[in-house]
Design an enzyme around this catalytic site. Structure first.
Site, mmCIF file in Angstrom:
data_model
loop_
_atom_site.group_PDB
_atom_site.id
_atom_site.type_symbol
_atom_site.label_atom_id
_atom_site.label_comp_id
_atom_site.label_asym_id
_atom_site.label_seq_id
_atom_site.Cartn_x
_atom_site.Cartn_y
_atom_site.Cartn_z
ATOM 1 N N CYS A 110 3.342 -3.866 -6.142
ATOM 2 C CA CYS A 110 2.951 -2.691 -6.076
ATOM 3 C C CYS A 110 3.520 -1.789 -5.024
ATOM 4 C CB CYS A 110 1.507 -2.887 -5.978
ATOM 5 S SG CYS A 110 0.352 -1.483 -6.397
ATOM 6 N N HIS A 204 0.013 -6.871 -9.828
ATOM 7 C CA HIS A 204 -0.189 -7.857 -8.404
ATOM 8 C C HIS A 204 -0.295 -9.174 -9.169
ATOM 9 C CE1 HIS A 204 -1.330 -4.869 -5.449
ATOM 10 N NE2 HIS A 204 -1.822 -4.239 -6.548
ATOM 11 N N GLU A 206 -0.345 -11.831 -7.276
ATOM 12 C CA GLU A 206 -1.133 -12.681 -6.157
ATOM 13 C C GLU A 206 -2.697 -12.306 -6.183
ATOM 14 O OE1 GLU A 206 -0.997 -8.380 -4.387
ATOM 15 O OE2 GLU A 206 0.204 -9.294 -5.657
#
Length: 291
Positions: A110, A204, A206
């Site tokens: 991001c 994202h 993660e």
């Protein structure tokens, strides 16, 4: 992994401001950097991990360490707008330029991609089409992306957690576009600059689905303003379903309502890009496409 070599050492660069960190912790119980640290420890249990907040005035590496002492630097998401000239953005971009100059491989998601873009001479702007909120849909690798180790294992089109109000306007010279979709032209890229290499994504990989739900709630007013929801109750109803899928990823009914498949619901697949980056480091390979 890498049992015959010293443990990997990671530096997580958390570019959220202190206020943003606290707001995120109140929402989902952890800052963006803490999310990264948690996943890194699960991917590489014996890794040594440090954290730095480059946007802060007192940001500093641990005593006795330099950027060259790390196997990789990982840049988190952040609400910073990289096209704004503020002390926080200047400090963050300067940090990323130092990472490039050190030659230490880097990864980011991001705002991490946006920071690397600006540091290497590209540009960032507010989203040109509309807010991409919750999930980025039908991300499609380019020809270069299909051959790049960052996206190894991703299908011809996939969804991923995403929520961002800004996007890469122009990649810096020499960068390689790896993936995009209808709303966001740059969803993944490799950036080489000043002796360093960065792999990054706009989405994202993660975050967990609980963090997606938390982000939606934190940005509920923006979602209503953008016309993606009629009111806060709409946002809450959507976030409630995402939370439900986080609690039980086997809920086919919720996956169907949200239009998601295993690329999002399966944690291992959702984290593909982070896993690929760490595995490339662990194999001792240069972070580049094989020639």
């Amino acid at each position: 992994m890498r049992s015959s070599h010293p443990p990997l050492r990671f530096l997580v660069a958390e570019s959220e401001t202190q206020q943003a960190r606290e707001k995120r912790r109140e929402s989902v119980g952890r800052s963006s950097g803490e999310t990264y640290l948690d996943i890194l420890h699960r991917l590489v249990p014996d890794a040594a991990c440090d954290r730095i907040q480059p946007a802060d005035t007192d940001a500093a590496l641990p005593p006795g360490l330099s950027l060259t002492g790390y196997d990789a630097v990982l840049l988190t998401g952040s609400p910073l707008h990289l096209y704004e000239e503020t002390p926080e953005t200047r400090r963050t971009v300067a940090f990323m330029r130092a990472v490039f100059a050190s030659g230490t491989p880097a990864f980011g998601s991001c705002a991490g991609l946006q920071v690397a873009t600006v540091a290497a001479g590209g540009s960032v702007r507010p989203n040109a089409r509309r807010l991409e909120a919750g999930f980025a849909r039908r991300i499609t690798p380019t020809g270069e992306g299909r051959a790049h180790p960052l996206l190894a294992g991703r299908p011809a089109a996939y969804d991923a957690p995403a929520i961002h109000t800004d996007e890469v306007e122009a990649l810096p010279p020499g960068a390689t576009l790896l993936a995009g979709n209808r709303l966001t032209a740059v969803q993944a890229a490799e950036i080489r600059f000043d002796g360093g290499v960065f792999w990054g994504v706009q989405y994202h990989p993660e975050i967990g689905l609980d963090e997606v739900a938390g982000a939606l709630r934190r940005q509920a007013d923006s979602l209503v303003e953008a016309g993606l929801a009629r009111d806060g109750e709409d946002v809450e109803a959507y976030a409630w379903q995402v939370d439900g899928l986080h609690a039980d990823p086997t809920r086919r009914d919720l996956a169907w309502r949200l239009g998601l498949d295993e690329q999002v619901t399966d944690e291992r697949l959702r984290q593909t890009e982070m896993r690929n980056f760490v595995e490339a480091l662990g194999r001792g390979r240069p972070l580049a496409v094989d020639s």
